[in-house]
Design a protein around this motif. Structure first.
Motif, PDB file in Angstrom:
ATOM      1  N   GLU A  13       0.745  -1.040   0.028  1.00 46.66           N
ATOM      2  CA  GLU A  13      -0.102   0.034   0.106  1.00 46.66           C
ATOM      3  C   GLU A  13       0.621   1.242  -0.032  1.00 46.66           C
ATOM      4  OE1 GLU A  13      -3.785   2.163   2.291  1.00 46.66           O
ATOM      5  OE2 GLU A  13      -3.370  -0.234   2.422  1.00 46.66           O
ATOM      6  N   ALA A  14       1.944   1.122   0.815  1.00 49.74           N
ATOM      7  CA  ALA A  14       2.998   2.313   0.900  1.00 49.74           C
ATOM      8  C   ALA A  14       3.600   2.586  -0.687  1.00 49.74           C
ATOM      9  CB  ALA A  14       3.998   2.393   1.889  1.00 49.74           C
ATOM     10  N   LEU A  15       3.979   1.321  -1.192  1.00 48.48           N
ATOM     11  CA  LEU A  15       4.281   1.583  -2.506  1.00 48.48           C
ATOM     12  C   LEU A  15       3.555   2.247  -3.599  1.00 48.48           C
ATOM     13  CD1 LEU A  15       6.133  -1.925  -2.775  1.00 48.48           C
ATOM     14  CD2 LEU A  15       7.417   0.209  -2.446  1.00 48.48           C
ATOM     15  N   THR A  16       2.260   1.799  -3.493  1.00 50.06           N
ATOM     16  CA  THR A  16       1.348   2.286  -4.329  1.00 50.06           C
ATOM     17  C   THR A  16       1.169   4.005  -4.194  1.00 50.06           C
ATOM     18  OG1 THR A  16       0.057   0.373  -4.569  1.00 50.06           O
ATOM     19  CG2 THR A  16      -1.249   2.140  -5.212  1.00 50.06           C
ATOM     20  N   SER A  21       8.426   1.422  -6.723  1.00 48.36           N
ATOM     21  CA  SER A  21       8.400   0.070  -6.534  1.00 48.36           C
ATOM     22  C   SER A  21       9.346  -0.469  -5.558  1.00 48.36           C
ATOM     23  CB  SER A  21       9.163  -0.629  -7.718  1.00 48.36           C
ATOM     24  OG  SER A  21      10.710  -0.338  -7.751  1.00 48.36           O
ATOM     25  N   GLU A  22       9.339  -1.755  -4.989  1.00 50.38           N
ATOM     26  CA  GLU A  22       9.800  -2.209  -3.529  1.00 50.38           C
ATOM     27  C   GLU A  22      11.386  -2.002  -3.936  1.00 50.38           C
ATOM     28  OE1 GLU A  22      10.141  -5.889  -0.643  1.00 50.38           O
ATOM     29  OE2 GLU A  22       9.348  -6.220  -2.694  1.00 50.38           O
ATOM     30  N   ASP A  23      11.707  -2.341  -5.373  1.00 48.67           N
ATOM     31  CA  ASP A  23      13.402  -2.113  -5.492  1.00 48.67           C
ATOM     32  C   ASP A  23      13.691  -0.605  -5.209  1.00 48.67           C
ATOM     33  OD1 ASP A  23      13.981  -4.692  -5.855  1.00 48.67           O
ATOM     34  OD2 ASP A  23      13.607  -4.582  -7.990  1.00 48.67           O
ATOM     35  N   ARG A  88      -4.499   7.554   6.195  1.00 46.51           N
ATOM     36  CA  ARG A  88      -5.301   8.908   5.573  1.00 46.51           C
ATOM     37  C   ARG A  88      -5.647   9.749   6.626  1.00 46.51           C
ATOM     38  NH1 ARG A  88      -7.123   8.979   0.012  1.00 46.51           N
ATOM     39  NH2 ARG A  88      -6.352   7.405  -1.022  1.00 46.51           N
ATOM     40  N   ALA A  89      -5.273  11.027   6.583  1.00 48.81           N
ATOM     41  CA  ALA A  89      -5.508  12.069   7.544  1.00 48.81           C
ATOM     42  C   ALA A  89      -7.197  12.370   7.617  1.00 48.81           C
ATOM     43  CB  ALA A  89      -4.966  13.416   7.217  1.00 48.81           C
TER      44      ALA A  89
END
Length: 168
Positions: A13-16, A21-23, A88-89
């Motif tokens: 979710e953070a990557l999105t 990407s993770e890399d 999300r705030a």
């Protein structure tokens, strides 16, 4: 992440949310994922976590306002890693973070005013060649930072994530 802020693990979710990407994220300093104006608050929150407190800040990522918390993870007496949690705030519930966000926007706009006034004085004295190019570059960068601050201000004030096309 480690004490230097390097990302050691990240969820999908953070990557999105960050559009990476993770890399692309692993090994990167977490503060670089945030807009320029949010980086000092991110670093301050990490510093707070590693001093034993919970670090908190508000950040805008891709037009969405996030409430972020940093918690140091203990290994005996040593705090070498931190867990960063975000959500999300929620309008009206993240007042302190919202106030900090507004202070950062004010700071960014104040810097833009200073850069503009300085550039105006330089132009009045006459600017040629490389100095003119450097001045133009600095003004363009300041304008981009100010536009980012205005986008953040819009999110902080009304929760809107719509961004207008601001052609120059």
């Amino acid at each position: 992440m480690d004490r230097e802020g390097r990302i050691l693990a990240v969820n999908g979710e953070a990557l999105t949310a960050f559009g990476t990407s993770e890399d692309g994220a692993l090994g990167t300093n977490v503060t670089t994922l945030f807009q320029d104006m949010d980086r000092p608050a991110a670093q301050s929150a990490l510093d707070d976590a590693f001093s034993g407190a919970v670090g908190r800040f508000l950040a805008v990522v891709n037009g969405v306002e996030w409430a972020v918390e940093c918690h140091a993870l203990r290994d005996g007496d040593h705090m070498g890693r931190a867990l960063v949690l975000s959500r999300r705030a929620e309008p009206g519930t993240d007042h302190d973070s919202r106030q900090e966000g507004l202070r950062r926007v004010r700071h960014s706009l104040t810097n833009m005013v200073s850069a503009s006034a300085s550039a105006a004085r330089m132009v009045r004295r006459g600017v040629e060649g490389d100095r003119a190019d450097a001045l133009a570059q600095e003004l363009e960068e300041a304008a981009e930072r100010a536009m980012s601050a205005l986008d953040t201000l819009k999110v902080l004030l009304d929760g809107s994530t719509d961004t207008e096309d601001r052609s120059r």
